[in-house]
Design a protein around this motif. Structure first.
Motif, PDB file in Angstrom:
ATOM      1  N   CYS A 132       0.599  -1.000   0.057  1.00  0.00           N
ATOM      2  CA  CYS A 132       0.300   0.223   0.036  1.00  0.00           C
ATOM      3  C   CYS A 132       1.036   1.204  -0.297  1.00  0.00           C
ATOM      4  O   CYS A 132       1.530   1.150   1.191  1.00  0.00           O
ATOM      5  N   CYS A 135      -0.682   3.878   3.652  1.00  0.00           N
ATOM      6  CA  CYS A 135      -0.312   2.575   4.866  1.00  0.00           C
ATOM      7  C   CYS A 135       1.132   1.960   5.230  1.00  0.00           C
ATOM      8  O   CYS A 135       1.477   2.023   6.263  1.00  0.00           O
ATOM      9  N   CYS A 153      -6.002  -0.427  -0.387  1.00  0.00           N
ATOM     10  CA  CYS A 153      -5.729  -1.245   0.742  1.00  0.00           C
ATOM     11  C   CYS A 153      -7.588  -0.979   1.478  1.00  0.00           C
ATOM     12  O   CYS A 153      -7.820   0.212   1.095  1.00  0.00           O
ATOM     13  N   CYS A 155      -7.387   0.999   3.921  1.00  0.00           N
ATOM     14  CA  CYS A 155      -7.331   2.442   3.942  1.00  0.00           C
ATOM     15  C   CYS A 155      -7.768   3.244   3.153  1.00  0.00           C
ATOM     16  O   CYS A 155      -7.386   4.229   3.674  1.00  0.00           O
TER      17      CYS A 155
HETATM   18 ZN   LIG Z   1      -3.178   1.228   3.339  1.00  0.00          ZN
END
Ligand SMILES: [Zn+2]
Length: 256
Positions: A132, A135, A153, A155
């Motif tokens: 990712c 993150c 991801c 996130c």
């Molecule tokens: Zn991520």
């Protein structure tokens, strides 16, 4: 080369490998050709049909949807559907028996790991993981995960394949592990690499420069053949490795 001379080269290769106490393997696209992964360059190579810019980080960041459509076709459609071949499997068995220290590979297909090799330095990273960009999280690549364009991801960040894009550096851990192993090795087994991509191609040359012996397995001569190879086995990877492995087994029974 007729088969008698090929068998002589196989025996010479087996002698070098049997006499080595610190063997490093160096593999390129040719080791995966027998698994059905096409080569990237040369006649029939993948790059004839696609735009290499799609693997530049700048393009990827600005047009991730387009880049991922190419990446999926070039890499994941193959790597998620092929299996390791005898060359990968024999290298893994040599690691288990203590004959082989490290596989340095230019390949990003993850097939050495899937064949059971644990000590693998992936010089150009690997398809096997997605990273990712927001993150830094890493996950195993699966068909489901790479299906959307672009995959994201949890996130919300963009996933990038865990291999090196054009213009990116070599992963530092893989580079250091490869150079360390080459500097300590007393022999290097090259399989299916033409020796044209640097700095990867310097690994067998480091072994040679420090007095080690070099075995080369390639269907046709390469940049390594005249320059560094002490034994040249002109066969495809899987057949060559089956024959070298058999010669090692014969040697072991002849000289208990
Ligand atoms: Zn991520």
């Amino acid at each position: 080369m007729d088969d008698d001379n090929i068998q002589k080269a196989v025996r010479r290769a087996a002698d070098i490998i049997a006499g080595s106490s610190r063997l490093v393997a160096f593999t390129g696209a040719g080791v995966s050709a027998d698994s059905g992964i096409p080569t990237f360059r040369g006649p029939g190579g993948i790059w004839g049909s696609y735009d290499e810019r799609h693997l530049e980080l700048g393009f990827f960041m600005s047009r991730p949807e387009t880049a991922w459509n190419t990446i999926r076709k070039i890499f994941y459609d193959y790597t998620l559907s092929v299996e390791p071949n005898d060359a990968h499997r024999i290298l893994a068995s040599w690691e288990r028996s203590g004959r082989l220290g490290l596989v340095v590979t230019q390949n990003i297909d993850g097939l050495h790991g899937r064949a059971g090799s644990k000590a693998v330095a992936e010089f150009h990273g690997s398809c096997s993981e997605l990273v990712c960009l927001a993150c830094g999280g890493r996950v195993q690549a699966t068909r489901e995960l790479v299906a959307p364009s672009p995959p994201r991801c949890p996130c919300g960040g963009l996933y990038k394949p865990g291999f090196t894009f054009f213009g990116e550096g070599i992963p530092p851990e893989a580079y250091a592990a490869s150079v360390d192993a080459a500097e300590e090795a007393d022999a290097c087994l090259i399989i299916g690499s033409t020796g044209t991509v640097y700095p990867a191609a310097s690994i067998p040359r480091i072994v040679k420069r420090r007095g080690g012996l070099v075995v080369e397995v390639n269907p046709v001569p390469s940049e390594f053949t005249e320059a560094v190879s002490d034994a040249f086995v002109p066969l495809g990877a899987a057949e060559a490795m089956r024959r070298i492995d058999a010669a090692l087994a014969t040697r072991a029974t002849e000289r208990p």
